[in-house]
Design an enzyme around this catalytic site. Structure first.
Site, mmCIF file in Angstrom:
data_model
loop_
_atom_site.group_PDB
_atom_site.id
_atom_site.type_symbol
_atom_site.label_atom_id
_atom_site.label_comp_id
_atom_site.label_asym_id
_atom_site.label_seq_id
_atom_site.Cartn_x
_atom_site.Cartn_y
_atom_site.Cartn_z
ATOM 1 N N CYS A 42 0.828 -1.210 0.000
ATOM 2 C CA CYS A 42 0.000 0.000 0.000
ATOM 3 C C CYS A 42 0.861 1.258 0.000
ATOM 4 O O CYS A 42 0.339 2.366 0.096
ATOM 5 C CB CYS A 42 -0.921 0.014 1.205
ATOM 6 S SG CYS A 42 -2.038 -1.371 1.249
ATOM 7 N N CYS A 80 0.548 10.065 6.465
ATOM 8 C CA CYS A 80 1.907 9.540 6.615
ATOM 9 C C CYS A 80 2.369 9.646 8.062
ATOM 10 O O CYS A 80 3.117 8.792 8.552
ATOM 11 C CB CYS A 80 2.893 10.316 5.745
ATOM 12 S SG CYS A 80 2.565 10.204 3.999
#
Lengths: 156, 386
Positions: free
Chosen positions: A64, A133
């Site tokens: 991913c 992130c």
């Protein structure tokens, strides 16, 4: 060779409708990183592995896009060393690097309070579409602390 | 970063305007502003310029001027080809064939048509990204109305056997469309109607301006306009013509055709040098579609174990422009549908970068970029958790 119909998900949603938010003319963000982020990306801090670490975590899924490994060394409930390795985009690398600097030498109780917002703030912000992130570094840190605590319990 | 000279290795995204196109455009941005549909002398002036541009395009592709339909670009031309043929032939049949590696302006249009009652067959490609002509023929049905296969892939540069496919498809009485946006300027295109009924072009990929493209439509091809309005462009594309962009497009296309032979040889030499250097100096590198016939300017490279955006940013900080097959934007990365169709894993697809060379590319650029990559890949691999 066999033919296939449109049943794979290699394509995103068909373009029969405007994307969500289209009516409010959502502007596409200009992805760029500030100097602090660039600095942590080009010179990431605390990169590497710790031999005989007290806690370790592996988070993310490379398929991913992101994966991170993080090691901690703990003495008297203080994180005396932390190192990481990361496969990911610049946002993932910079936020992971910053997360390690924020917990270096810090008491475990304090380190457990670290949030992804703390990391983003310390970096003076990251592009909004890269916010996800910052979750990885914090997630890896907490998982490594849990690993340390579980190991400690087993030793008792 | 500003003091560093830019090295542009992203010509498949877009190209800078060539001087010939700029010169051709300027009058239409200044006093030759007339509408080609107007009666008066300014209108006639514009009308005449439009004819000149149309004839120039027709001469390049060996077709008649009436077979050149100017559009706003490649996306519109692809939409017109698919939707226009679907509308015109919906009572004849409702089956369309295309491939898994087409540009999204074809694939998503086909997908929308599939929701509107058309059956769509999306053919797979082999590991080199090439579709098997026999698979196209095998997929034909009695109700097939259109086959659309691209000439050259924008990500890998792989060339599809469109002449062979087109001839076979047309022989069976089915329309054949090819998206030649990425092939024009890289391979010689002439007498295109010998194998295709429709062909898509875009100006900004051949050093022309954005905002102009064309669909070449062979005389007699059943095609309906997809917009309603005036009777411009042979009734297929209503709207006042973008004369500056069209004039720039024609000039750029002529220039591309005139310099094709020498440029192809030069750029092929540069790409060979680039790929050889990468393969020699960086471990675990693979070139996508290496075993296929490719356009000479495109190099799609997988650097195993790294994530492409990190490479892109390092390159960008050095003033080097390249592009990646995937984008990490919303939390889930979206790997290139082209590389996935070729059988690459998500992880491999995410490690892919595209370098596309062009007129400005020099040996010095090739050496600078390949040297920069040695250091960048080494650094990112040392950091990698894989």
């Amino acid at each position: 060779m066999k033919s296939e119909k449109f049943d794979d998900d290699s394509l995103q949603e068909p373009a029969t409708q405007r994307p969500e938010g289209g009516e409010e003319s959502q502007e596409e963000p200009v992805i760029f990183y500030n100097e602090t982020v660039i600095d942590h990306f080009t010179n990431p801090r605390n990169v590497g592995e710790i031999e005989n670490a007290d806690g370790f975590a592996l988070v993310g899924d490379p398929a991913c896009g992101d994966q991170m490994k993080l090691w901690i060394k703990v003495v008297a409930d203080y994180i005396v060393d932390v190192k990481f390795k990361s496969f990911g985009c610049p946002g993932a690398i910079a936020t992971s690097s910053m997360a390690t600097t924020l917990v270096m030498g810090v008491h475990l109780d304090e380190a457990k309070q670290l949030t992804d917002d703390d990391v983003v703030r310390a970096l003076d912000g990251i592009p909004s579409n890269k916010k996800h992130c910052s979750l990885m570094g914090v997630g890896a840190l907490k998982a490594a602390i849990r690993d340390y605590e579980q190991r400690s319990e087993q030793q008792l | 970063m500003s003091e560093r000279a830019t090295i542009y290795f992203d010509h498949n995204s877009t190209t800078p305007l060539c001087p010939e196109a700029r010169t051709a455009m300027l009058p239409f941005l200044e006093n030759m502003f007339g509408n080609p549909s107007s009666y008066h002398h300014l209108g006639r002036q514009a009308r005449s310029a439009l004819q000149v541009a149309r004839r120039a395009m027709a001469d390049i592709f060996g077709c008649g001027p009436a077979e050149v339909v100017f559009t706003s670009g490649g996306t519109e031309a692809n939409n017109l080809a698919l939707r226009g043929a679907a509308v015109a032939l919906k009572d004849t049949g409702r089956h369309i064939i295309t491939t898994a590696v087409e540009h999204h302006s074809v694939l998503k249009t086909a997908e929308v048509l599939s929701l509107e009652g058309f059956a769509v067959t999306v053919l797979p490609v082999d590991a080199q990204g090439v579709v098997d002509p026999r698979a196209v023929i095998d997929a034909l049905r009695t109700d097939t109305i259109l086959v659309s296969v691209m000439l050259a892939n924008n990500e890998t540069g792989a060339l599809q056997p469109v002449e062979e496919i087109g001839r076979a498809v047309r022989q069976r009485g089915v329309l054949f469309h090819t998206d030649a946006v990425q092939g024009f300027g890289e391979v010689r295109l002439s007498a295109v109607f010998e194998y295709a009924d429709m062909l898509t072009l875009a100006a900004h990929k051949v050093y022309g301006p954005r905002g102009a493209g064309a669909l070449l439509v062979r005389r007699g091809t059943p095609l309906a306009p997809i917009m309603t309005g005036g009777y411009h462009e042979q009734g297929l594309r209503p709207g006042t013509e973008n004369m500056a962009a069209i004039a720039g497009f024609a000039a750029a296309a002529q220039q591309a055709q005139a310099t094709l032979s020498s440029e192809v040889e030069r750029i092929l030499g540069l790409r060979d040098r680039f790929e050889k250097r990468l393969l020699k100096t960086i471990p675990s590198v693979s070139i996508n579609s290496h075993g296929a016939e490719r356009v000479p300017n495109t190099s799609s490279v997988c650097f195993s174990g790294i994530e492409s955006e990190s490479v892109l940013l390092h390159l960008d900080l050095l003033g080097i422009c390249a592009s990646a097959g995937s984008a990490c934007t919303t939390g889930a990365s979206e790997p290139s549908h082209v590389l996935r169709a070729m059988g690459l894993s998500n992880l491999q697809a995410q490690s892919a970068l595209r370098f596309s060379l062009g007129r400005s590319t020099t040996v010095g650029h090739v050496d600078t970029v390949s040297e920069a990559l040695v250091g960048i890949i080494k650094k990112l691999r040392q950091l990698s958790s894989l």
